[in-house]
Write an enzyme that holds these catalytic residues in place. Structure first.
Site, PDB file in Angstrom:
ATOM      1  CB  SER A 248      35.318  48.456  52.910  1.00 12.81           C
ATOM      2  OG  SER A 248      35.932  49.769  51.967  1.00 12.81           O
ATOM      3  CG  HIS A 278      37.589  45.748  48.624  1.00 12.73           C
ATOM      4  ND1 HIS A 278      37.832  47.040  47.584  1.00 12.73           N
ATOM      5  CD2 HIS A 278      36.967  46.198  49.756  1.00 12.73           C
ATOM      6  CE1 HIS A 278      37.431  48.130  48.449  1.00 12.73           C
ATOM      7  NE2 HIS A 278      36.427  47.123  49.781  1.00 12.73           N
ATOM      8  CG  HIS A 324      36.804  49.520  39.676  1.00 14.83           C
ATOM      9  ND1 HIS A 324      35.758  49.656  40.056  1.00 14.83           N
ATOM     10  CD2 HIS A 324      38.101  49.202  40.472  1.00 14.83           C
ATOM     11  CE1 HIS A 324      35.406  50.209  40.570  1.00 14.83           C
ATOM     12  NE2 HIS A 324      36.346  49.945  41.647  1.00 14.83           N
ATOM     13  NE  ARG A 333      40.327  54.752  43.308  1.00 13.32           N
ATOM     14  CZ  ARG A 333      39.821  53.952  44.121  1.00 13.32           C
ATOM     15  NH1 ARG A 333      39.341  54.325  44.955  1.00 13.32           N
ATOM     16  NH2 ARG A 333      38.621  52.321  43.084  1.00 13.32           N
ATOM     17  CG  ASP A 379      44.036  48.637  45.618  1.00 15.33           C
ATOM     18  OD1 ASP A 379      44.310  49.114  46.556  1.00 15.33           O
ATOM     19  OD2 ASP A 379      42.832  47.807  45.600  1.00 15.33           O
TER      20      ASP A 379
HETATM   21  C1  LIG Z   1      40.223  48.774  45.707  1.00 15.44           C
HETATM   22  C2  LIG Z   1      39.960  48.037  44.751  1.00 15.44           C
HETATM   23  O1  LIG Z   1      38.410  46.831  45.607  1.00 15.44           O
HETATM   24  S1  LIG Z   1      39.974  47.850  43.345  1.00 15.44           S
HETATM   25  C3  LIG Z   1      40.056  46.075  42.902  1.00 15.44           C
HETATM   26  C4  LIG Z   1      41.301  45.242  43.045  1.00 15.44           C
HETATM   27  N1  LIG Z   1      41.056  43.400  43.214  1.00 15.44           N
HETATM   28  C5  LIG Z   1      42.387  43.803  41.914  1.00 15.44           C
HETATM   29  O2  LIG Z   1      42.303  44.264  41.400  1.00 15.44           O
HETATM   30  C6  LIG Z   1      42.257  42.161  42.397  1.00 15.44           C
HETATM   31  C7  LIG Z   1      41.733  42.085  40.025  1.00 15.44           C
HETATM   32  N2  LIG Z   1      40.765  42.082  39.858  1.00 15.44           N
HETATM   33  C8  LIG Z   1      39.748  41.370  40.180  1.00 15.44           C
HETATM   34  O3  LIG Z   1      39.458  40.422  40.389  1.00 15.44           O
HETATM   35  C9  LIG Z   1      38.267  41.838  39.212  1.00 15.44           C
HETATM   36  O4  LIG Z   1      38.439  42.689  38.289  1.00 15.44           O
HETATM   37  C10 LIG Z   1      37.304  42.818  40.187  1.00 15.44           C
HETATM   38  C11 LIG Z   1      37.210  41.740  41.618  1.00 15.44           C
HETATM   39  C12 LIG Z   1      38.123  44.084  40.785  1.00 15.44           C
HETATM   40  C13 LIG Z   1      35.912  43.148  39.740  1.00 15.44           C
HETATM   41  O5  LIG Z   1      35.260  41.866  39.426  1.00 15.44           O
HETATM   42  P1  LIG Z   1      33.986  41.355  38.622  1.00 15.44           P
HETATM   43  O6  LIG Z   1      33.251  42.914  38.484  1.00 15.44           O
HETATM   44  O7  LIG Z   1      33.752  39.925  38.749  1.00 15.44           O
HETATM   45  O8  LIG Z   1      34.761  41.957  37.144  1.00 15.44           O
HETATM   46  P2  LIG Z   1      34.443  41.202  36.007  1.00 15.44           P
HETATM   47  O9  LIG Z   1      32.903  41.492  35.666  1.00 15.44           O
HETATM   48  O10 LIG Z   1      34.980  41.903  34.527  1.00 15.44           O
HETATM   49  O11 LIG Z   1      34.499  38.937  35.472  1.00 15.44           O
HETATM   50  C14 LIG Z   1      34.633  39.214  34.818  1.00 15.44           C
HETATM   51  C15 LIG Z   1      35.529  37.854  34.521  1.00 15.44           C
HETATM   52  O12 LIG Z   1      36.435  38.217  34.420  1.00 15.44           O
HETATM   53  C16 LIG Z   1      37.793  37.967  35.635  1.00 15.44           C
HETATM   54  N3  LIG Z   1      38.774  38.797  35.090  1.00 15.44           N
HETATM   55  C17 LIG Z   1      38.445  40.146  36.017  1.00 15.44           C
HETATM   56  N4  LIG Z   1      39.556  40.844  36.159  1.00 15.44           N
HETATM   57  C18 LIG Z   1      40.173  40.226  36.183  1.00 15.44           C
HETATM   58  C19 LIG Z   1      41.683  40.521  36.019  1.00 15.44           C
HETATM   59  N5  LIG Z   1      42.300  41.310  36.523  1.00 15.44           N
HETATM   60  N6  LIG Z   1      42.639  39.624  35.771  1.00 15.44           N
HETATM   61  C20 LIG Z   1      42.011  37.846  35.810  1.00 15.44           C
HETATM   62  N7  LIG Z   1      40.321  37.706  34.601  1.00 15.44           N
HETATM   63  C21 LIG Z   1      39.739  39.546  36.027  1.00 15.44           C
HETATM   64  C22 LIG Z   1      37.075  38.032  36.191  1.00 15.44           C
HETATM   65  O13 LIG Z   1      37.473  37.059  37.195  1.00 15.44           O
HETATM   66  C23 LIG Z   1      35.409  36.789  36.265  1.00 15.44           C
HETATM   67  O14 LIG Z   1      35.914  36.120  35.446  1.00 15.44           O
HETATM   68  P3  LIG Z   1      34.895  34.586  35.741  1.00 15.44           P
HETATM   69  O15 LIG Z   1      34.299  35.106  34.566  1.00 15.44           O
HETATM   70  O16 LIG Z   1      36.269  33.014  35.629  1.00 15.44           O
HETATM   71  O17 LIG Z   1      34.398  34.881  37.417  1.00 15.44           O
HETATM   72  O1  LIG Z   2      34.284  50.097  43.701  1.00 13.63           O
HETATM   73  C1  LIG Z   2      34.929  49.143  44.133  1.00 13.63           C
HETATM   74  O2  LIG Z   2      33.701  48.152  44.257  1.00 13.63           O
HETATM   75  C2  LIG Z   2      36.333  48.883  44.913  1.00 13.63           C
HETATM   76  C3  LIG Z   2      37.101  50.085  45.265  1.00 13.63           C
HETATM   77  O3  LIG Z   2      38.201  50.592  43.875  1.00 13.63           O
HETATM   78  C4  LIG Z   2      36.508  51.257  45.770  1.00 13.63           C
HETATM   79  O4  LIG Z   2      36.123  50.565  46.960  1.00 13.63           O
HETATM   80  O5  LIG Z   2      38.060  52.129  46.344  1.00 13.63           O
END
Ligand SMILES: CC(=O)SCCNC(=O)CCNC(=O)[C@H](O)C(C)(C)COP(=O)(O)OP(=O)(O)OC[C@H]1O[C@@H](n2cnc3c(N)ncnc32)[C@H](O)[C@@H]1OP(=O)(O)O
Ligand SMILES: O=C([O-])CC(=O)C(=O)O
Length: 441
Positions: A248, A278, A324, A333, A379
């Site tokens: 964002s 996100h 993350h 948070r 989240d």
């Molecule tokens: C405010 C925010 O934005 S905070 C984040 C909110 N999002 C979520 O909670 C969704 C669940 N989490 C995720 O999808 C991920 O952890 C993300 C998108 C936040 C970060 O993604 P990345 O930086 O790519 O994480 P990472 O390098 O650890 O990923 C490696 C692998 O682990 C997987 N992985 C990461 N987190 C999770 C999870 N919570 N559950 C299952 N698998 C996961 C990824 O999908 C990726 O799989 P792939 O190799 O098959 O593509």
């Molecule tokens: O930092 C990030 O990539 C995601 C996150 O936790 C936020 O935007 O609050």
């Protein structure tokens, strides 16, 4: 353009700070501009540019172990030093906005003046209300939010001034005005969406002597519960800013770099926030928890939760609220919200479930072995607090995140224009070209 004359206003303080910061950046670049600060691997190019340094973000810096610091201050520090509402215990988001923009902790009076200024700018043009009212009830609240913010383009002083022709030096002034108007108006938009979709369609008037969070709570229809108002103050504060690379923040900055108005830039950021990896993860978490409860019943034993986690992972889905892109420890948070829950709702069954998942999920995710961070993010906790106070419509949750995020990304947009930041345009190559490039290395 109306110039505010009181020496203590945010705009006047900013005007005082900008020349020094312009000089600071100029000197840094003159002295060190050609130094190498980062190397890039091919893997980083194919994995979302993770770890590549390429952005400037003044308001906050994220440490992978410790979490976010706003202008050098941790969340617990901000909870201590930022002004509160009379009788309140949580910081007012107005104070963090001031801190993000200026690097200075505001006085109580400055925060009260900011609340009053936002309340004074809050009225929505009638066409925005009509636009929201015409949205089908099947249209996701985030799409409605983004649509309304895009339509506020009609009010952009920046776009109007640019069309007439303005000096670059004045960009920040119009960006500031638009940002203040946007921040003032997003609660009314958010409330109208909520009241249309889930209540009687009527939105209470802004109370000019009340703070931003009270007014949002009141327009949503929840202000009678003072604990909910306190929650909203905390919620809006901690969701505001998370340095520059998150989707964002980066999207807002990117669109702003084309000199699209703050309205169009923020709408881009909100569209990014609406993605399930996100901000939309807050909606996904509550749905996932509710489904878990339906599936495993009231006997939420360790084994049953662990099995449910594995069933999510084996279905090729992510566990929402965990993992993350940058953090490698529990998100502070998350901890701030957990502390709020321990104080206000320790016996809530959904909070107990969240706490139990917190005990079990990191181990399961570590055993699964994919995610680099098996700990919860922001989240994983927010929905459970909102549902406790009766705000149970989980597909609305990301809108509240978006209101907060507006207060975090717009300060940087103002600095972007004050510092004359360039159009963002990194280089890309095709896979064929990368093959040729790596062959030569
Ligand atoms: C405010 C925010 O934005 S905070 C984040 C909110 N999002 C979520 O909670 C969704 C669940 N989490 C995720 O999808 C991920 O952890 C993300 C998108 C936040 C970060 O993604 P990345 O930086 O790519 O994480 P990472 O390098 O650890 O990923 C490696 C692998 O682990 C997987 N992985 C990461 N987190 C999770 C999870 N919570 N559950 C299952 N698998 C996961 C990824 O999908 C990726 O799989 P792939 O190799 O098959 O593509
Ligand atoms: O930092 C990030 O990539 C995601 C996150 O936790 C936020 O935007 O609050």
């Amino acid at each position: 353009m109306q110039q505010l004359t009181h020496p203590q206003t945010l705009k006047d303080r900013l005007a005082e700070l900008i020349p020094g910061e312009q000089e600071n950046v100029k000197n840094l670049r003159t002295e060190h501009g050609n130094k190498k600060i980062c190397e890039v691997t091919l893997d980083q190019v194919y994995t979302g540019m993770r770890g590549i340094i390429g952005l400037v973000w003044e308001g906050s810096v994220l440490d992978s172990e410790e979490g976010i610091r706003f202008r050098g201050k941790t969340i617990p520090e901000c909870q201590q030093i930022l002004p509160k509402a009379p009788g309140g215990q949580e910081p007012l988001p107005e104070g963090l906005f001031w801190l993000l923009l200026t690097g200075e902790v505001p006085s109580e009076q400055q925060v009260r003046d900011l609340s009053a200024e936002w309340a004074a700018r809050a009225e929505l043009p009638s066409y925005i209300g009509e636009l929201i009212d015409r949205c089908p009830s099947t249209l996701h609240p985030m799409a409605q939010f983004s649509l309304a913010v895009t339509a506020l383009e009609g009010e952009s002083t920046f776009s109007k001034a640019y069309e007439k022709g303005i000096n670059k030096k004045e960009y920040w002034i119009y960006t500031f005005e638009d940002s203040m108007n946007l921040i003032a108006k997003v609660p009314g938009i958010a409330a109208r969406i909520y009241r249309n979709l889930f209540r009687d369609g009527k939105v209470a008037d802004i109370q000019k002597d009340k703070d931003y969070s009270f007014n949002l709570a009141n327009m949503l229809g929840f202000a009678e519960n003072k604990d909910f108002v306190e929650l909203l103050r905390l919620y809006l504060t901690i969701h505001m800013d998370h340095e520059g690379g998150n989707v964002s923040a980066h999207a807002t900055h990117l669109i702003g770099s084309a000199l699209s108005s703050p309205m169009l830039s923020l709408a881009a950021g909100l569209n990014g926030l609406a993605g399930p990896l996100h901000g939309l993860a807050n909606q996904e978490v509550l749905r996932w928890l509710v489904k878990m409860k339906e599936t495993i019943g009231d006997n939420v034993s360790e084994k049953r939760i662990s099995d449910y986690l594995w069933s999510t992972l084996k279905a090729g889905q992510v566990v929402p609220g965990y993992g993350h892109a940058v953090l490698r420890k529990t998100d502070p948070r998350y901890m701030a919200q957990r502390e709020f829950a321990l104080k206000y709702l320790p016996e809530d069954p959904m909070f107990k479930l969240v706490s139990q998942v917190y005990k079990i999920a990191p181990r399961v995710l570590a055993e699964h072995g994919k995610t680099k961070n098996p700990y919860p993010n922001v989240d994983a906790h927010s929905g459970v607090l909102l549902q406790y106070y009766g705000l149970t419509e989980s597909n609305y949750y990301t809108v509240l995140f978006g209101v907060s995020r507006a207060l975090g990304v717009l300060p940087q947009l103002i600095w972007d224009r004050a510092l004359g930041m360039s159009l963002e345009r990194p280089k890309s190559f095709s896979t064929e070209m990368y093959k040729k490039i790596v062959k030569k290395l």
